[in-house]
Design a protein around this motif. Structure first.
Motif, PDB file in Angstrom:
ATOM      1  N   GLY A   1      53.747  -4.016  54.317  1.00  0.00           N
ATOM      2  CA  GLY A   1      55.191  -3.926  54.509  1.00  0.00           C
ATOM      3  C   GLY A   1      55.553  -3.185  55.786  1.00  0.00           C
ATOM      4  N   LEU A   2      54.862  -2.074  56.074  1.00  0.00           N
ATOM      5  CA  LEU A   2      55.135  -1.331  57.297  1.00  0.00           C
ATOM      6  C   LEU A   2      54.670  -2.095  58.541  1.00  0.00           C
ATOM      7  CD1 LEU A   2      54.421   2.428  56.518  1.00  0.00           C
ATOM      8  CD2 LEU A   2      56.604   1.289  56.841  1.00  0.00           C
ATOM      9  N   VAL A   3      53.575  -2.839  58.412  1.00  0.00           N
ATOM     10  CA  VAL A   3      53.125  -3.665  59.536  1.00  0.00           C
ATOM     11  C   VAL A   3      54.195  -4.700  59.891  1.00  0.00           C
ATOM     12  CG1 VAL A   3      51.441  -5.380  60.273  1.00  0.00           C
ATOM     13  CG2 VAL A   3      50.668  -3.315  59.108  1.00  0.00           C
ATOM     14  N   LEU A   4      54.746  -5.341  58.855  1.00  0.00           N
ATOM     15  CA  LEU A   4      55.810  -6.318  59.101  1.00  0.00           C
ATOM     16  C   LEU A   4      57.030  -5.655  59.730  1.00  0.00           C
ATOM     17  CD1 LEU A   4      55.633  -8.497  55.852  1.00  0.00           C
ATOM     18  CD2 LEU A   4      54.896  -9.130  58.142  1.00  0.00           C
ATOM     19  N   SER A   5      57.358  -4.447  59.261  1.00  0.00           N
ATOM     20  CA  SER A   5      58.500  -3.727  59.832  1.00  0.00           C
ATOM     21  C   SER A   5      58.296  -3.447  61.315  1.00  0.00           C
ATOM     22  CB  SER A   5      58.706  -2.411  59.074  1.00  0.00           C
ATOM     23  OG  SER A   5      59.712  -1.622  59.664  1.00  0.00           O
ATOM     24  N   ALA A   6      57.043  -3.160  61.703  1.00  0.00           N
ATOM     25  CA  ALA A   6      56.755  -2.855  63.106  1.00  0.00           C
ATOM     26  C   ALA A   6      56.666  -4.098  63.974  1.00  0.00           C
ATOM     27  CB  ALA A   6      55.448  -2.064  63.192  1.00  0.00           C
ATOM     28  N   VAL A   7      56.302  -5.244  63.385  1.00  0.00           N
ATOM     29  CA  VAL A   7      56.051  -6.465  64.165  1.00  0.00           C
ATOM     30  C   VAL A   7      57.287  -7.359  64.232  1.00  0.00           C
ATOM     31  CG1 VAL A   7      54.698  -8.601  64.227  1.00  0.00           C
ATOM     32  CG2 VAL A   7      53.581  -6.430  63.701  1.00  0.00           C
ATOM     33  N   VAL A   8      58.023  -7.482  63.126  1.00  0.00           N
ATOM     34  CA  VAL A   8      59.182  -8.376  63.072  1.00  0.00           C
ATOM     35  C   VAL A   8      60.427  -7.628  63.545  1.00  0.00           C
ATOM     36  CG1 VAL A   8      60.596  -9.850  61.605  1.00  0.00           C
ATOM     37  CG2 VAL A   8      58.130  -9.618  61.162  1.00  0.00           C
ATOM     38  N   PRO A   9      61.065  -8.020  64.643  1.00  0.00           N
ATOM     39  CA  PRO A   9      62.221  -7.277  65.188  1.00  0.00           C
ATOM     40  C   PRO A   9      63.393  -7.179  64.222  1.00  0.00           C
ATOM     41  CG  PRO A   9      61.329  -8.791  66.826  1.00  0.00           C
ATOM     42  CD  PRO A   9      60.649  -9.116  65.525  1.00  0.00           C
ATOM     43  N   SER A  10      63.599  -8.200  63.396  1.00  0.00           N
ATOM     44  CA  SER A  10      64.761  -8.191  62.501  1.00  0.00           C
ATOM     45  C   SER A  10      64.632  -7.164  61.374  1.00  0.00           C
ATOM     46  CB  SER A  10      64.958  -9.590  61.892  1.00  0.00           C
ATOM     47  OG  SER A  10      63.820  -9.968  61.127  1.00  0.00           O
ATOM     48  N   LEU A  11      63.446  -6.603  61.200  1.00  0.00           N
ATOM     49  CA  LEU A  11      63.234  -5.623  60.127  1.00  0.00           C
ATOM     50  C   LEU A  11      63.417  -4.186  60.613  1.00  0.00           C
ATOM     51  CD1 LEU A  11      60.150  -7.177  58.264  1.00  0.00           C
ATOM     52  CD2 LEU A  11      62.591  -7.374  57.716  1.00  0.00           C
ATOM     53  N   ARG A  12      63.899  -4.005  61.819  1.00  0.00           N
ATOM     54  CA  ARG A  12      64.196  -2.668  62.339  1.00  0.00           C
ATOM     55  C   ARG A  12      65.378  -2.772  63.293  1.00  0.00           C
ATOM     56  NH1 ARG A  12      59.730  -4.513  65.255  1.00  0.00           N
ATOM     57  NH2 ARG A  12      59.956  -4.365  67.527  1.00  0.00           N
ATOM     58  N   PRO A  13      66.102  -1.670  63.531  1.00  0.00           N
ATOM     59  CA  PRO A  13      67.265  -1.721  64.438  1.00  0.00           C
ATOM     60  C   PRO A  13      66.824  -1.906  65.878  1.00  0.00           C
ATOM     61  CG  PRO A  13      66.837   0.532  63.729  1.00  0.00           C
ATOM     62  CD  PRO A  13      65.928  -0.355  62.915  1.00  0.00           C
TER      63      PRO A  13
ATOM     64  N   PRO B   1      69.464   2.655  61.151  1.00  0.00           N
ATOM     65  CA  PRO B   1      68.898   1.578  60.323  1.00  0.00           C
ATOM     66  C   PRO B   1      69.879   1.145  59.232  1.00  0.00           C
ATOM     67  CG  PRO B   1      67.851   3.693  59.831  1.00  0.00           C
ATOM     68  CD  PRO B   1      68.671   3.894  61.057  1.00  0.00           C
ATOM     69  N   SER B   2      69.912  -0.156  58.996  1.00  0.00           N
ATOM     70  CA  SER B   2      70.792  -0.715  57.960  1.00  0.00           C
ATOM     71  C   SER B   2      70.145  -0.561  56.589  1.00  0.00           C
ATOM     72  CB  SER B   2      71.052  -2.196  58.256  1.00  0.00           C
ATOM     73  OG  SER B   2      69.832  -2.939  58.127  1.00  0.00           O
ATOM     74  N   GLY B   3      70.896  -0.964  55.568  1.00  0.00           N
ATOM     75  CA  GLY B   3      70.359  -0.902  54.209  1.00  0.00           C
ATOM     76  C   GLY B   3      69.126  -1.764  54.042  1.00  0.00           C
ATOM     77  N   GLY B   4      69.105  -2.927  54.705  1.00  0.00           N
ATOM     78  CA  GLY B   4      67.931  -3.795  54.623  1.00  0.00           C
ATOM     79  C   GLY B   4      66.718  -3.189  55.286  1.00  0.00           C
ATOM     80  N   HIS B   5      66.937  -2.568  56.435  1.00  0.00           N
ATOM     81  CA  HIS B   5      65.821  -1.912  57.123  1.00  0.00           C
ATOM     82  C   HIS B   5      65.239  -0.795  56.241  1.00  0.00           C
ATOM     83  CE1 HIS B   5      68.115  -3.110  61.030  1.00  0.00           C
ATOM     84  NE2 HIS B   5      67.363  -4.113  60.591  1.00  0.00           N
ATOM     85  N   LEU B   6      66.139   0.003  55.660  1.00  0.00           N
ATOM     86  CA  LEU B   6      65.672   1.104  54.813  1.00  0.00           C
ATOM     87  C   LEU B   6      65.011   0.587  53.533  1.00  0.00           C
ATOM     88  CD1 LEU B   6      68.650   3.615  55.172  1.00  0.00           C
ATOM     89  CD2 LEU B   6      66.416   3.716  56.276  1.00  0.00           C
ATOM     90  N   ALA B   7      65.479  -0.561  53.028  1.00  0.00           N
ATOM     91  CA  ALA B   7      64.878  -1.116  51.816  1.00  0.00           C
ATOM     92  C   ALA B   7      63.413  -1.479  52.063  1.00  0.00           C
ATOM     93  CB  ALA B   7      65.658  -2.333  51.345  1.00  0.00           C
ATOM     94  N   VAL B   8      63.143  -2.135  53.199  1.00  0.00           N
ATOM     95  CA  VAL B   8      61.757  -2.479  53.534  1.00  0.00           C
ATOM     96  C   VAL B   8      60.914  -1.209  53.661  1.00  0.00           C
ATOM     97  CG1 VAL B   8      60.256  -3.518  55.276  1.00  0.00           C
ATOM     98  CG2 VAL B   8      62.412  -4.628  54.667  1.00  0.00           C
TER      99      VAL B   8
END
Length: 606
Positions: free
Chosen positions: A110-122, A139-146
């Motif tokens: 999950g953290l790897v995806l957060s770091a690689v996919v731009p839409s998963l972080r501000p 960070p939005s609610g979706g970013h924090l949820a991930v």
């Protein structure tokens, strides 16, 4: 017919002996230690620099990021208690480690995806903006949820791994074939190997992984630890046929609850003056008292009501109803846990003080001169190697130099007792936080002298190596206080609760992390508009004042520990009758071995 039966019985015993030789022993350690190395490498690689990821990639404020990390650490340690419960009660240690590793792997992905996919972080903050809040999108609610779901999976994973891996390694050695002294030596060697491999993997992560995160990218920086965890699962599972897998024997938490329920039910009953009238059942306690049953003590006498026999406590078959009646041994298990809790609590403040090395100190380091050469710059999170390295060096020097010298003075085989070891560590830790306050005062003064108070991203002309002493002092304190606390909990916990003692050790870190969050929140609110000690611009903040506050709290904590130590009494074990042979001799030796560590009460250890 008798001869044939004897032959079949002999063949069965020989087959069991061959099975014991095939399973367990030192041949399983490479697989267990390989799993632990990969696990620690992955864990340290994620946690060491996570404050930088939260503030620079997710654009969280310093206080929010610090509280997120301390809450994460606290929840992680709390899940360890749940992991110990399920491992002891239902699934066993092997499957607890496997399940925990899988959960941790999911959290890492999950953290790897957060770091690689731009839409998963501000989006990144604007480079040149007068107002940082306007330049950075939080960070939005979706970013924090991930982020939170990933971290929750990692918490659950650690809860399955950490309380089980130490005890699972010890399960691989059969202590029924050797005396207590030989088993103690083997146990010490095993723990030495365990802590050394754990520290070595952490050192590797703090250098290699942190460098990749700061200089290559967060995708690879998180991806490499994730790959390491996948390898650890494979290495551990492939040796499944070689392991000794102990059958779950029931959770000690259930027994403690039964004692409390029985004592509450009989709260109005009178405790007999003759303690021999309290309920005893050697057969019932046999599996949880192989080294000898706990003797009755006069402390916490209200719990003795659980061992008073009243009508209806024993079934028609003669077996006790355990939610109504407990044996003296089980009552004393609860007393032992209650007696060690005050001393255990002294480690909470130590954990709270150490938690800031992963947050505020890293932010300080980021503002300082970090170049070793023109082209080589030290990542801020890599400074933690000075804590880990100093801890490893201190453990080696403790056995090689300190113990022989202390032995000449005290006459104890261990040099000092684990009580004294903890006290020395808590004292050293006070100086570590005091040093942090002095260094921050100098760093802030240097920033003011060069007109950098309002440019928090500018490099203060002061070497980052000024932070090394506080890291090193904290490492020395850990070598004394943390290792001493583990020895204390392992030795003074009831025999059947040794796995729970490991969980209790990590629970201390949980409460320390939560306490750190409370302190940061209270200080931030109390100083808002009156100096703002903890703010994103640390050049304008007063982190040094916060460190002085923690120093004062640690001095009070040291006084609390000394009082608890003075009043503490070691757990007493029965002295078995000689007619039972070698097994009884081993039981008789248990109490003298504790007395060698420090006589029968806290006063005698001074």
């Amino acid at each position: 017919m008798t001869t044939a039966a004897v032959e079949r019985e002999g063949d069965g015993e020989q087959q069991q002996q061959q099975k014991r030789w095939k399973q367990g022993g030192y041949k399983t350690l490479p697989f267990i230690m390989a799993n632990e190395i990969c696990d620690r490498f992955a864990t340290a690689g994620f946690n060491a620099n996570l404050i930088s990821y939260l503030t620079q990639q997710l654009n969280m404020t310093l206080v929010d990021a610090s509280n997120t990390l301390t809450n994460f650490g606290g929840t992680t340690s709390l899940t360890i208690v749940l992991g110990a419960f399920f491992a002891d009660s239902y699934i066993g240690r092997f499957w607890s480690i496997v399940a925990g590793s899988i959960f941790y792997q999911i959290g890492m992905l999950g953290l790897v995806l957060s770091a690689v996919v731009p839409s998963l972080r501000p989006p990144p903050c604007a480079a040149a903006a007068p107002n940082p809040d306007a330049a950075c999108q939080r960070p939005s609610g979706g970013h924090l949820a991930v982020l939170y779901v990933s971290m929750l999976c990692m918490c659950l994973g650690t809860g399955g791994i950490r309380p089980s891996v130490v005890a699972f390694g010890a399960d691989q050695f059969d202590n029924n074939q050797e005396g207590a002294e030989a088993w103690a030596n083997r146990k010490r060697r095993y723990f030495n190997v365990y802590f050394f491999t754990m520290g070595s993997a952490t050192l590797l992560a703090l250098t290699l992984v942190v460098y990749i995160q700061d200089n290559v990218g967060w995708g690879w920086g998180f991806g490499i630890p994730a790959i390491s965890m996948l390898v650890s699962i494979a290495v551990f599972v492939v040796a499944y046929p070689l392991y000794v897998r102990a059958t779950p024997g029931g959770s000690p938490f259930t027994r403690l609850a039964q004692v409390l329920a029985a004592a509450f039910r009989k709260r109005n009953a009178d405790v007999p003056e003759d303690t021999g009238m309290l309920y005893q059942d050697k057969e019932l306690d046999a599996l949880i008292s192989t080294k000898g049953r706990l003797l009755h003590t006069d402390k916490l006498k209200f719990l003795d009501r659980a061992a008073i026999v009243t009508p209806g406590d024993v079934s028609e078959s003669g077996r006790p109803r355990l939610w109504r009646l407990s044996t003296v041994h089980r009552v004393e298990e609860l007393k032992s846990v209650a007696r060690l809790l005050p001393i255990w609590s002294a480690g909470i403040i130590l954990a709270a003080a150490g938690s800031h090395n992963g947050s505020f100190t890293i932010m300080q380091a980021r503002t300082m001169e970090r170049h070793v050469t023109r082209s080589l710059e030290i990542p801020p999170a890599t400074l933690s190697i000075f804590t880990t390295g100093t801890t490893l060096a201190s453990i080696i020097l403790y056995d090689r130099a300190f113990v022989p010298l202390a032995r000449r003075v005290t006459g104890l085989p261990s040099g000092v007792t684990y009580f004294q070891r903890m006290g020395i560590g808590l004292t050293i830790a006070v100086f570590g936080v005091g040093a942090a306050a002095l260094v921050e005062t100098r760093r802030r003064g240097t920033a003011a002298a060069h007109g950098l108070l309002d440019t928090p991203k500018a490099v203060v002309p002061m070497s980052v190596f000024w932070l090394v002493p506080q890291y090193a002092i904290h490492g020395i304190a850990d070598a004394f206080a943390s290792v001493g606390q583990m020895e204390f909990l392992y030795d003074q916990s009831p025999e059947s609760m040794r796995s729970t003692a490991v969980a209790l050790f990590w629970l201390c870190g949980s409460f320390g992390s939560y306490l750190s969050t409370v302190l940061v929140t209270v200080v931030q609110k109390a100083t808002r508009g009156h100096g703002d000690w903890l703010q994103d611009n640390i050049n304008r903040g007063r982190i040094d004042n916060y460190y002085w506050l923690i120093t004062f709290v640690m001095v009070l904590n040291l006084g609390h520990y000394l009082c608890c130590f003075y009043l503490y009494t070691l757990k007493p074990l029965e002295v078995a009758e000689a007619e039972h042979g070698d097994r009884d001799k081993e039981q008789c030796d248990e109490l003298p071995s504790q007395q060698k560590n420090g006589a029968g009460n806290g006063v005698g250890m001074a």
